[in-house]
Design an enzyme around this catalytic site. Structure first.
Site, PDB file in Angstrom:
ATOM      1  N   GLU A 111       0.812  -1.224   0.000  1.00 52.78           N
ATOM      2  CA  GLU A 111       0.000   0.000   0.000  1.00 52.78           C
ATOM      3  C   GLU A 111       0.840   1.268   0.000  1.00 52.78           C
ATOM      4  O   GLU A 111       1.274   1.732   1.051  1.00 52.78           O
ATOM      5  CB  GLU A 111      -0.947   0.010   1.222  1.00 52.78           C
ATOM      6  CG  GLU A 111      -1.802   1.284   1.266  1.00 52.78           C
ATOM      7  CD  GLU A 111      -2.796   1.339   2.424  1.00 52.78           C
ATOM      8  OE1 GLU A 111      -2.809   0.419   3.254  1.00 52.78           O
ATOM      9  OE2 GLU A 111      -3.545   2.328   2.493  1.00 52.78           O
TER      10      GLU A 111
ATOM     11  N   LYS B 252      -2.430  -1.969  -3.197  1.00 53.73           N
ATOM     12  CA  LYS B 252      -3.504  -1.142  -2.611  1.00 53.73           C
ATOM     13  C   LYS B 252      -3.106   0.327  -2.726  1.00 53.73           C
ATOM     14  O   LYS B 252      -2.485   0.887  -1.821  1.00 53.73           O
ATOM     15  CB  LYS B 252      -3.732  -1.542  -1.146  1.00 53.73           C
ATOM     16  CG  LYS B 252      -4.720  -0.628  -0.420  1.00 53.73           C
ATOM     17  CD  LYS B 252      -5.189  -1.211   0.896  1.00 53.73           C
ATOM     18  CE  LYS B 252      -6.074  -0.197   1.616  1.00 53.73           C
ATOM     19  NZ  LYS B 252      -6.838  -0.789   2.703  1.00 53.73           N
TER      20      LYS B 252
HETATM   21  P1  13P Z   1      -9.492   4.229   3.820  1.00 53.66           P
HETATM   22  O1  13P Z   1     -10.290   3.518   2.747  1.00 53.66           O
HETATM   23  O2  13P Z   1     -10.327   4.818   4.901  1.00 53.66           O
HETATM   24  O3  13P Z   1      -8.475   5.162   3.227  1.00 53.66           O
HETATM   25  O4  13P Z   1      -8.669   3.095   4.572  1.00 53.66           O
HETATM   26  C1  13P Z   1      -8.023   2.142   3.845  1.00 53.66           C
HETATM   27  C2  13P Z   1      -6.788   1.751   4.548  1.00 53.66           C
HETATM   28  O5  13P Z   1      -6.634   0.617   4.951  1.00 53.66           O
HETATM   29  C3  13P Z   1      -5.744   2.763   4.732  1.00 53.66           C
HETATM   30  O6  13P Z   1      -4.582   2.139   5.168  1.00 53.66           O
END
Ligand code: 13P
Length: 337
Positions: A178, A220
């Site tokens: 991510e 992600k």
């Molecule tokens: P949000 O969709 O609220 O941005 O959260 C996703 C997430 O896991 C951020 O690390």
């Protein structure tokens, strides 16, 4: 099963058609902020009540393939005394775990941050795996300004993200990679595209250096949007900008791209994902791994009162179903009802 087969099986379950991931891995300070917004004081018992409630939603597994948990929740039991990972598995949902330890200022790079948590990660993963986790998440953040992120922030964060991913795969845990380019600020969508492309290219270069199997991971990312202090772009503009960057910077070997919602409203996040899937076939599955955009309406409905449980579950199921529709471009705003 070999570790390779386990990784492939988990990836296959996570990127199923019509389904996405629920991010319910808020750290203690973050969940306290979310609870505070609906007038609830965060405590271990309240967190257990709320999370147990939403994970028990009947039919959730029809639209949700995996849930990312915070360490505390992985070890908790539900209100009806099932271990949370077992409750999820019974719903046909794969349990996952956030493993980074948050972010710190990056030294000699004012305004930039670095995500920490590699020390002892292998040992922690072994424990999480024994508790039932089959995938993991590590989040890097990148701030946008005229000068940020600095080259050292982009390189250093990509390096730790790749090392995390390599460690996860070595023990049979699918890594969710991510890199979040933050929505905060008054930047244009073009500036967001420029930063997102630079970040993604660096991340994939680092994943290559560390011999991470791209087929056995999930990306992600954030969508390409204007900064939140600027007027919003339409879903079609977001979709064009995002797909444009991703086609240049994300290898086709990556099986799934599961977007975060990053401060978009629930309706925006659904419409934007839908617009991307409406553009036609892409090399990767385009899905969701939303935290706020799935949970906000449920948290409002719950408001700390167990009697509101059915309303909270209904609110969550509605967002899950609509995002499930956005997975194949069949969402329309009039489905909001
Ligand atoms: P949000 O969709 O609220 O941005 O959260 C996703 C997430 O896991 C951020 O690390």
């Amino acid at each position: 099963m070999t570790l390779q087969e386990e990784l492939s099986a988990t990836v296959g379950e996570l990127v199923q058609a019509g389904k996405g991931i629920l991010a319910a891995d808020e750290s203690h300070p973050t969940i306290a902020k979310r609870f505070n917004a609906v007038g609830v004081e965060s405590s271990e018992e309240k967190r257990r009540e709320y999370r147990s409630l939403i994970f028990s939603t009947s039919g959730l597994g029809e639209f949700i393939s995996g849930v990312i948990l915070f360490e505390e929740t992985l070890g908790q039991t539900s209100l009806d005394n099932q271990r949370i990972p077992e409750l999820l598995a019974k719903q046909g949902i794969v349990p996952g775990i956030k493993v980074d330890k948050g972010k710190k200022p990056l030294i000699n790079a004012p305004g930039d941050e670095i995500t920490v948590g590699l020390d002892g990660l292998e040992d922690r993963l072994e424990i999480y795996r024994n508790q039932g986790a089959r995938f993991a998440k590590w989040r890097d953040v990148f701030h946008i300004s005229d000068t940020l992120p600095s080259p050292q922030a982009v390189e250093a964060n990509a390096e730790v993200l790749a090392r995390y991913a390599a460690i996860c795969q070595s023990v049979g845990i699918v890594p969710i990679v991510e890199p979040e380019v933050l929505i905060d600020g008054n930047h244009t969508i073009e500036r967001c595209a420029e930063v997102s492309e630079a970040v993604l290219r660096e991340v994939f270069h680092a994943l290559y250096r560390h011999k991470v199997e791209l087929e056995q991971m999930i990306l992600k990312p954030s969508m390409v949007t204007p900064g939140k202090d600027n007027p919003k772009a339409t879903p079609e503009e977001v979709a064009q900008a995002t797909i444009g960057v991703f086609r240049r910077a994300v290898p086709a070997a990556v099986p799934g791209i599961c977007f975060l919602s990053g401060g978009q409203t629930p309706e925006e996040a659904t419409a934007n994902l839908n617009a991307m899937n409406a553009m036609g076939a892409q090399p990767w599955e385009l899905s969701f791994s939303y935290g706020r955009a799935l949970q906000e309406p449920a948290q409002k409905a719950w408001a700390g009162n167990l009697e509101n449980g059915p309303a909270a579950q209904e609110a969550l199921l509605k967002r899950a179903r609509l995002n499930g529709a956005a997975r194949n471009g069949s969402y329309a705003p009039d489905m909001e009802g």
